[in-house]
Design an enzyme around this catalytic site. Structure first.
Site, PDB file in Angstrom:
ATOM      1  N   HIS A  33      14.179  15.777   5.991  1.00  0.00           N
ATOM      2  CA  HIS A  33      15.197  15.853   4.936  1.00  0.00           C
ATOM      3  C   HIS A  33      16.579  15.369   5.389  1.00  0.00           C
ATOM      4  O   HIS A  33      17.551  15.529   4.670  1.00  0.00           O
ATOM      5  CB  HIS A  33      15.299  17.282   4.353  1.00  0.00           C
ATOM      6  CG  HIS A  33      14.215  17.552   3.356  1.00  0.00           C
ATOM      7  ND1 HIS A  33      14.358  17.307   2.013  1.00  0.00           N
ATOM      8  CD2 HIS A  33      12.961  18.016   3.531  1.00  0.00           C
ATOM      9  CE1 HIS A  33      13.218  17.634   1.395  1.00  0.00           C
ATOM     10  NE2 HIS A  33      12.364  18.059   2.295  1.00  0.00           N
ATOM     11  N   ASP A  80      17.149  12.198   6.181  1.00  0.00           N
ATOM     12  CA  ASP A  80      17.300  10.745   5.977  1.00  0.00           C
ATOM     13  C   ASP A  80      18.263  10.414   4.844  1.00  0.00           C
ATOM     14  O   ASP A  80      18.784   9.306   4.781  1.00  0.00           O
ATOM     15  CB  ASP A  80      15.937  10.038   5.801  1.00  0.00           C
ATOM     16  CG  ASP A  80      15.133  10.512   4.610  1.00  0.00           C
ATOM     17  OD1 ASP A  80      15.426  11.598   4.066  1.00  0.00           O
ATOM     18  OD2 ASP A  80      14.190   9.791   4.216  1.00  0.00           O
ATOM     19  N   LEU A 118       1.987  11.991   3.391  1.00  0.00           N
ATOM     20  CA  LEU A 118       1.811  10.875   4.330  1.00  0.00           C
ATOM     21  C   LEU A 118       2.342   9.566   3.741  1.00  0.00           C
ATOM     22  O   LEU A 118       2.042   8.483   4.235  1.00  0.00           O
ATOM     23  CB  LEU A 118       0.335  10.723   4.724  1.00  0.00           C
ATOM     24  CG  LEU A 118      -0.306  11.945   5.372  1.00  0.00           C
ATOM     25  CD1 LEU A 118      -1.745  11.650   5.772  1.00  0.00           C
ATOM     26  CD2 LEU A 118       0.464  12.378   6.603  1.00  0.00           C
ATOM     27  N   SER A 119       3.100   9.690   2.651  1.00  0.00           N
ATOM     28  CA  SER A 119       3.830   8.561   2.077  1.00  0.00           C
ATOM     29  C   SER A 119       2.974   7.443   1.507  1.00  0.00           C
ATOM     30  O   SER A 119       3.222   6.260   1.764  1.00  0.00           O
ATOM     31  CB  SER A 119       4.797   7.968   3.095  1.00  0.00           C
ATOM     32  OG  SER A 119       5.716   8.929   3.441  1.00  0.00           O
ATOM     33  N   SER A 120       2.005   7.828   0.699  1.00  0.00           N
ATOM     34  CA  SER A 120       1.235   6.792   0.024  1.00  0.00           C
ATOM     35  C   SER A 120       2.135   6.030  -0.948  1.00  0.00           C
ATOM     36  O   SER A 120       1.938   4.833  -1.171  1.00  0.00           O
ATOM     37  CB  SER A 120       0.038   7.401  -0.707  1.00  0.00           C
ATOM     38  OG  SER A 120       0.453   8.423  -1.571  1.00  0.00           O
ATOM     39  N   SER A 121       3.147   6.699  -1.506  1.00  0.00           N
ATOM     40  CA  SER A 121       4.006   5.980  -2.475  1.00  0.00           C
ATOM     41  C   SER A 121       4.820   4.882  -1.809  1.00  0.00           C
ATOM     42  O   SER A 121       4.944   3.785  -2.349  1.00  0.00           O
ATOM     43  CB  SER A 121       4.959   6.915  -3.219  1.00  0.00           C
ATOM     44  OG  SER A 121       4.925   8.198  -2.758  1.00  0.00           O
ATOM     45  N   GLU A 127      11.647   3.830  -6.239  1.00  0.00           N
ATOM     46  CA  GLU A 127      11.369   5.267  -6.341  1.00  0.00           C
ATOM     47  C   GLU A 127      12.515   5.982  -7.068  1.00  0.00           C
ATOM     48  O   GLU A 127      12.295   6.869  -7.889  1.00  0.00           O
ATOM     49  CB  GLU A 127      11.190   5.822  -4.925  1.00  0.00           C
ATOM     50  CG  GLU A 127      10.689   7.220  -4.897  1.00  0.00           C
ATOM     51  CD  GLU A 127       9.386   7.378  -4.114  1.00  0.00           C
ATOM     52  OE1 GLU A 127       8.786   6.382  -3.682  1.00  0.00           O
ATOM     53  OE2 GLU A 127       8.985   8.522  -3.957  1.00  0.00           O
ATOM     54  N   ASP A 181      10.460   6.870   4.692  1.00  0.00           N
ATOM     55  CA  ASP A 181       9.063   6.501   4.449  1.00  0.00           C
ATOM     56  C   ASP A 181       8.899   4.992   4.309  1.00  0.00           C
ATOM     57  O   ASP A 181       7.985   4.390   4.877  1.00  0.00           O
ATOM     58  CB  ASP A 181       8.550   7.180   3.169  1.00  0.00           C
ATOM     59  CG  ASP A 181       8.733   8.682   3.211  1.00  0.00           C
ATOM     60  OD1 ASP A 181       9.055   9.202   4.293  1.00  0.00           O
ATOM     61  OD2 ASP A 181       8.567   9.333   2.167  1.00  0.00           O
ATOM     62  N   TYR A 221      12.307  18.723  -4.565  1.00  0.00           N
ATOM     63  CA  TYR A 221      12.975  17.705  -3.742  1.00  0.00           C
ATOM     64  C   TYR A 221      14.351  17.309  -4.299  1.00  0.00           C
ATOM     65  O   TYR A 221      15.359  17.382  -3.597  1.00  0.00           O
ATOM     66  CB  TYR A 221      12.073  16.472  -3.612  1.00  0.00           C
ATOM     67  CG  TYR A 221      12.569  15.487  -2.584  1.00  0.00           C
ATOM     68  CD1 TYR A 221      12.111  15.536  -1.279  1.00  0.00           C
ATOM     69  CD2 TYR A 221      13.515  14.520  -2.906  1.00  0.00           C
ATOM     70  CE1 TYR A 221      12.573  14.640  -0.311  1.00  0.00           C
ATOM     71  CE2 TYR A 221      13.978  13.623  -1.958  1.00  0.00           C
ATOM     72  CZ  TYR A 221      13.500  13.684  -0.665  1.00  0.00           C
ATOM     73  OH  TYR A 221      13.971  12.800   0.286  1.00  0.00           O
TER      74      TYR A 221
HETATM   75  C1  GLA Z   1       9.921  12.627   1.535  1.00  0.00           C
HETATM   76  C2  GLA Z   1      10.978  11.570   1.226  1.00  0.00           C
HETATM   77  C3  GLA Z   1      11.704  11.110   2.495  1.00  0.00           C
HETATM   78  C4  GLA Z   1      12.227  12.295   3.308  1.00  0.00           C
HETATM   79  C5  GLA Z   1      11.117  13.322   3.497  1.00  0.00           C
HETATM   80  C6  GLA Z   1      11.621  14.568   4.166  1.00  0.00           C
HETATM   81  O1  GLA Z   1       8.890  12.071   2.306  1.00  0.00           O
HETATM   82  O2  GLA Z   1      10.393  10.463   0.606  1.00  0.00           O
HETATM   83  O3  GLA Z   1      12.753  10.250   2.154  1.00  0.00           O
HETATM   84  O4  GLA Z   1      13.365  12.846   2.721  1.00  0.00           O
HETATM   85  O5  GLA Z   1      10.515  13.700   2.262  1.00  0.00           O
HETATM   86  O6  GLA Z   1      12.040  14.310   5.462  1.00  0.00           O
END
Ligand code: GLA
Length: 395
Positions: A37, A39, A128-131, A163, A175, A225
């Protein structure tokens, strides 16, 4: 696994478009060792791309008028006209792509027609950031096929913009950056203020980073978020009103934070307190990682979890349970929830010889407590988005 994904995606392309795909691209998901969090608050993060991917099978079309996607995993299609101005639609997955298209179109670049089939081995809603892989994968494809001359940094920023504007999640840059800039065997130390980055060797011989998926799914559109960002923004406003000369959030001291406490209120105070601590932890973690000091890295991971759970309040009962039980097992140096939170995975630093027994124990305890079969991912640190060359293909 990658071969199988490529094969399946190519087959999906053939059945959706009755022709052969011309090019194949792979966009990875990511882990984050530490720096959660921060970033969107001028912090440092330590992510890495992993060997789970979205695969895109692509063909340029002559008509140049339309882009058609076939999402194999949803068995759904979506088509739009490249000359028209786009707005968000009800098909959620299409918004990631339309957002990217829109950001590139706004910059005045010319894009023609495409047919794309895609499929993924990155579990969705698991943190795991699929988006980011979907957004940046598409931005990368447009850049390659239409020679847009966009830098890698620009591609990551386009993904983030998509996004923000078309999906509605006010995410940071971690991500997208990881998906584009990942490097095999290397962790990225990213300064989210300047976007400068360095690669670190993940020097953890004798230890493994293993992910435990709580299987509690989340989407950051409805998690907390965006609200966390609002809390932090209130805190920042109070800090900058009192100390306007400070350049970056990470330059505020704890004394300054205390002085602005009354103005920002307790919730924002707690959030900002966590962030300032976390940013310092990342710097220490990078040092520990480069010295191979796994013990110390583990201690930092544990502190991060406590902060995310109590001060930033983005964990959940299931993740807290998992982390607490994991930390009690032999050979575990560190455990914490990973990513945006409200579900998803924990990341665990475990001595190699203890990994199997820890997995067995936690799986059983978690099943007994919540009736959920947790999933395990033993990921490898991998390269960022790239094109899979035809002659390597087995299709
Ligand atoms: C999600 C967001 C990122 C980051 C993380 C938490 O993955 O997309 O930008 O803020 O949460 O570190």
């Amino acid at each position: 696994m990658q071969e199988q994904l490529i094969k399946n995606t190519s087959e999906a392309f053939r059945s959706a478009f009755q022709s052969e795909p011309e090019r194949i691209f792979l966009a990875p998901g990511r882990i984050n060792i530490i720096g959660e969090h921060v970033d969107y608050s001028d912090g440092f993060v330590l992510p890495a791309a992993i060997d789970k991917h979205i695969c895109f099978a692509v063909k340029k079309t002559d008509d140049s008028g339309t882009c058609t996607f076939f999402a194999k995993d949803f068995n759904e299609s979506f088509t739009f006209k490249v000359k028209e101005k786009q707005s968000p639609v009800s098909q959620t997955w299409a918004n990631y792509l339309l957002g990217v298209f829109n950001a590139i179109q706004e910059s005045g670049k010319e894009i023609g027609g495409l047919q794309i089939a895609f499929s993924s081995t990155i579990p969705m809603g698991s943190g795991l950031s699929s988006s980011a892989a979907l957004e940046c994968g598409f931005a990368y494809i447009l850049n390659e096929i239409f020679n847009l001359n966009l830098t890698k940094k620009a591609l990551a920023l386009i993904g983030q913009k998509a996004e923000h504007t078309f999906v509605g999640v006010q995410c940071g840059i971690m991500d997208q950056f990881s998906s584009v800039f990942g490097k095999e065997h290397r962790v990225i130390m990213l300064d989210c203020h300047s976007l400068d980055h360095q690669y670190f060797e993940a020097n953890l011989d004798g230890y493994s980073l293993v992910l435990f998926d709580s299987c509690v799914k989340h989407t950051h559109l409805t998690s907390g978020y965006n609200n966390r960002r609002k809390d932090v923004d209130l805190g920042k406003k109070a800090l900058w009103e009192k100390f306007p000369a400070v350049q970056k959030f990470r330059d505020f001291s704890f004394e300054m934070l205390d002085e602005a406490r009354a103005e920002m209120g307790e919730t924002s105070y707690k959030r900002c307190f966590y962030l300032l601590k976390e940013i310092k932890r990342v710097e220490e973690a990078a040092q520990a990682l480069s010295e191979g000091n796994a013990e110390y890295l583990g201690k930092l991971l544990n502190e991060t979890h406590a902060g995310l759970s109590e001060e930033f309040e983005v964990s959940c009962e299931e993740l807290d349970f998992m982390v607490e039980k994991t930390l009690r097992q032999n050979g575990v140096l560190g455990a914490r929830m990973m990513g945006g939170g409200f579900g998803g995975c924990s990341i665990n630093l475990i001595k190699d010889e203890h990994v199997d027994e820890v997995i067995e124990t936690i799986t059983a305890l978690y099943k007994a407590a919540f009736g959920i079969e947790m999933k395990i991912y033993r990921v490898k640190i991998s390269d960022g988005i790239n094109e899979y060359k035809r002659n390597e293909l087995v299709i």
